[in-house]
Design a protein around this motif. Structure first.
Motif, mmCIF file in Angstrom:
data_model
loop_
_atom_site.group_PDB
_atom_site.id
_atom_site.type_symbol
_atom_site.label_atom_id
_atom_site.label_comp_id
_atom_site.label_asym_id
_atom_site.label_seq_id
_atom_site.Cartn_x
_atom_site.Cartn_y
_atom_site.Cartn_z
ATOM 1 N N GLU A 28 0.867 -1.177 0.000
ATOM 2 C CA GLU A 28 0.000 0.000 0.000
ATOM 3 C C GLU A 28 0.906 1.229 0.000
ATOM 4 O OE1 GLU A 28 -3.671 0.686 2.850
ATOM 5 O OE2 GLU A 28 -1.860 1.562 3.710
ATOM 6 N N HIS A 56 -3.417 4.681 -1.025
ATOM 7 C CA HIS A 56 -4.117 4.970 0.236
ATOM 8 C C HIS A 56 -4.125 6.484 0.446
ATOM 9 C CE1 HIS A 56 -5.663 4.136 4.192
ATOM 10 N NE2 HIS A 56 -4.600 4.594 4.819
ATOM 11 N N THR A 89 -8.276 3.394 -1.298
ATOM 12 C CA THR A 89 -8.790 3.570 0.057
ATOM 13 C C THR A 89 -8.591 4.996 0.554
ATOM 14 O OG1 THR A 89 -6.685 2.806 1.005
ATOM 15 C CG2 THR A 89 -8.383 1.158 0.633
ATOM 16 N N GLU A 90 -9.452 5.382 1.466
ATOM 17 C CA GLU A 90 -9.377 6.691 2.135
ATOM 18 C C GLU A 90 -9.852 6.529 3.565
ATOM 19 O OE1 GLU A 90 -9.054 9.794 2.869
ATOM 20 O OE2 GLU A 90 -7.966 10.711 1.196
ATOM 21 N N HIS A 91 -10.096 7.642 4.248
ATOM 22 C CA HIS A 91 -10.416 7.607 5.676
ATOM 23 C C HIS A 91 -11.775 8.239 5.975
ATOM 24 C CE1 HIS A 91 -6.018 7.311 5.530
ATOM 25 N NE2 HIS A 91 -6.111 6.655 6.671
ATOM 26 N N GLU A 143 -11.585 3.796 5.820
ATOM 27 C CA GLU A 143 -10.975 3.295 7.052
ATOM 28 C C GLU A 143 -11.503 3.998 8.295
ATOM 29 O OE1 GLU A 143 -6.509 3.028 9.122
ATOM 30 O OE2 GLU A 143 -6.733 3.711 7.041
ATOM 31 N N HIS A 207 -5.840 -3.201 8.516
ATOM 32 C CA HIS A 207 -4.579 -2.563 8.894
ATOM 33 C C HIS A 207 -4.153 -3.024 10.288
ATOM 34 C CE1 HIS A 207 -4.290 1.334 6.253
ATOM 35 N NE2 HIS A 207 -3.877 0.246 5.631
ATOM 36 N N GLU A 249 1.413 -1.570 8.845
ATOM 37 C CA GLU A 249 1.767 -0.167 8.600
ATOM 38 C C GLU A 249 2.954 0.242 9.472
ATOM 39 O OE1 GLU A 249 -1.625 2.826 7.454
ATOM 40 O OE2 GLU A 249 -2.152 1.821 9.304
#
Length: 533
Positions: A28, A56, A89-91, A143, A207, A249
């Motif tokens: 990622e 990401h 992906t994002e938050h 996320e 994660h 991570e």
């Protein structure tokens, strides 16, 4: 969902080590750190070997009150195309506030901040996610984030909030088990309860990361080893569902490659332990179901539930027993086609006693309100009610309310204004200091010359500057503004350091770099003088 396997966060500092690590199925990369036209050679080599690369994002701010920026969405889509990624992906976070929506100064947090778990915030988030989904060429996963602070007046738990988000938008979920641990320590939330409430079939990947505790507060640093409690949450998740992918991570304070490999080994063992528990549970439930069917057959038809009632193949929120999961855990294909996500979630929602069921109550409420709105009838109103979509005017009002709340909190965090009512003032202070420290660290990375020029005084000088100068743009602009601030105050005190800082600022503050040739510099100075006449 595509099976990803075991992966690690790709960072330039460990690029060579990642390439040599055994058993890495995917990586990622932080989307904002990748230039589509000039991909790092390491990422190119990984892609040539068949290693999946997932971008990401960290700056979209889907949880903010404003609609997602079209330019940021286009840039994210460009990175997806360049990397040939199967998803992006994002938050679930807001990263900026203020501006035209609230008629207040625009402020940047420089970090991910939690959204309130309220109906207003959920409506806005769902609309923002749909906008992003329409703009991106591949599926989106979002996320859950770590938080130091809690919003007052929240209306849902984290699990309920995520369930409704996935149910209403079809978005995938990136579950960060380290963030569940962070919220357990900082907010007293039960990770097991959150997992039990999640739509497990919506999980895209997981994660895992490390952090540290100081004065009773857990800091999700991504710079420390993964602790045992985080691995235990991963095992709990794996005992409920087989996640399509799991990723380690690490963002800084990188250890030796052997240490990263040991952490990946611990992650694999946690998954294996959870998988064993999942199979045991499924076998027990399958045996119980077989016993019930045998007993029902002995009694005869018409004297009990119809055959198939309570079939374990129905997917339930947080449920472990499923014929399909049992087959999937054994590596077999599901018989027949899996139900569509929406249908599966409606079935799941129907089996949650004591909680709201959006499939029934939400639609009844939508139908009750249709006559009051007056403007939408027929197919439009029916569609809006069926998919639990708020009326446009309701969403505009929700954006305004959310925008004011987020601007007030962010202003307290970065501009020193009073803490909004209902927040823990001590925790807000901890968050404010963490944001300032993060800001100093990132500026030192994007402008590494500044710590060299200022030496040991850099951090103290920057934190003092940050107290009165909230960030209103990106980190590079912040670095220039910091240098301007020092120079206008006649700092640093050392004449040589001040000359170096001035040269650094002049080199970067103009539309183009300064020429090193004296003739060109003289011509530019002469032109400036003539233009002033």
């Amino acid at each position: 969902m595509e099976r990803l396997g075991t992966g690690i966060g790709w960072r330039p500092e460990i690029a060579d080590a990642v390439e040599r690590m055994p058993g890495i199925d995917w990586v990622e990369a932080v989307a904002e750190n990748v230039c589509p036209g000039h991909l790092p050679e390491s990422l190119e080599r990984l892609r040539e070997r068949g290693v999946t690369v997932v971008p990401h994002g960290v700056s979209l701010g889907l949880g903010g009150a404003d609609r997602p920026d079209e330019g940021r969405l286009a840039a994210l889509a460009e990175r997806v195309e360049a990397l040939g990624s199967p998803l992006v992906t994002e938050h679930i976070a807001f990263v900026r506030a203020g501006g035209a929506l609230t008629a207040s100064p625009h402020l940047e947090a420089g970090h991910l901040l939690p959204v309130p778990r309220t109906r207003d915030a959920l409506d806005v988030l769902c609309e923002n996610v749909r906008i992003a989904q329409e703009s991106l060429p591949v599926p989106l996963a979002v996320e859950n984030i770590a938080a130091l602070i809690s919003w007052p007046g929240e209306e849902m738990t984290e699990g309920q909030f995520l369930y409704e988000l996935a149910d209403r938008t079809g978005v995938r979920l990136l579950i960060d088990v380290a963030n569940l641990h962070t919220n357990h320590v900082n907010r007293g939330e039960d990770p097991a309860k959150a997992l039990a409430e999640l739509p497990l079939e919506a999980i895209a990947y997981v994660h895992v990361a490390g952090g540290f505790e100081r004065d009773g507060v857990w800091h999700d640093s991504h710079a420390h080893p993964v602790p045992r409690p985080v691995l235990d949450i991963l095992t709990d998740l794996a005992s409920r569902v087989c996640p399509p992918g799991v990723l380690l991570e690490r963002d800084e304070n990188f250890p030796e490659p052997a240490e990263l490999e040991r952490e990946l080994g611990a992650i694999r063992r946690a998954l294996e332990t959870g998988a064993v528990e999942r199979v045991k549970t499924q076998l027990l439930e399958a045996g119980s179901a077989a016993t019930r069917r045998a007993m029902a057959g002995a009694v005869g038809p018409g004297s009990g539930d119809a055959p198939g009632d309570g079939d374990a193949s129905v997917r339930t929120r947080g449920g472990r027993g499923a014929e399909g999961e049992l087959l999937a855990g054994a590596g077999a294909e599901r018989p027949g086609n899996e139900p569509e996500d929406a249908e599966g979630r409606l079935l799941a929602g129907a089996e949650r006693p004591g909680e709201e069921t959006r499939a029934a109550e939400g639609r009844l409420l939508a139908d009750d309100g249709a006559g009051q709105r007056g403007e939408e009838t027929g197919a439009v109103g029916a569609t809006r009610g069926a998919f639990d979509l708020p009326h446009p005017s309701e969403c505009r009002a929700a954006r305004e309310r959310l925008g004011l709340a987020q601007a007030a909190l962010l202003s307290a965090l970065v501009a020193g204004t009073p803490v909004p009512e209902g927040f823990d003032r001590v925790r807000v202070g901890v968050q404010a200091r963490a944001l300032a420290a993060k800001r100093a660290d990132v500026v030192a990375k994007v402008a590494p010359e500044l710590p060299v020029i200022l030496g040991e005084d850099y951090r103290t000088a920057f934190l003092g500057y940050a107290q009165t100068h909230p960030m209103t743009d990106g980190y590079r602009r912040d670095a220039l503004t910091f240098a301007e601030h020092l120079l206008s105050a006649g700092r640093p005190g050392d004449a040589q350091a001040r000359r170096e800082l001035r040269e650094w600022w002049l080199e970067r503050s103009g539309p183009s770099p300064r020429s090193r040739r004296p003739v060109h510099r003289l011509a530019r100075a002469t032109r400036k003088v003539l233009l002033r006449r």
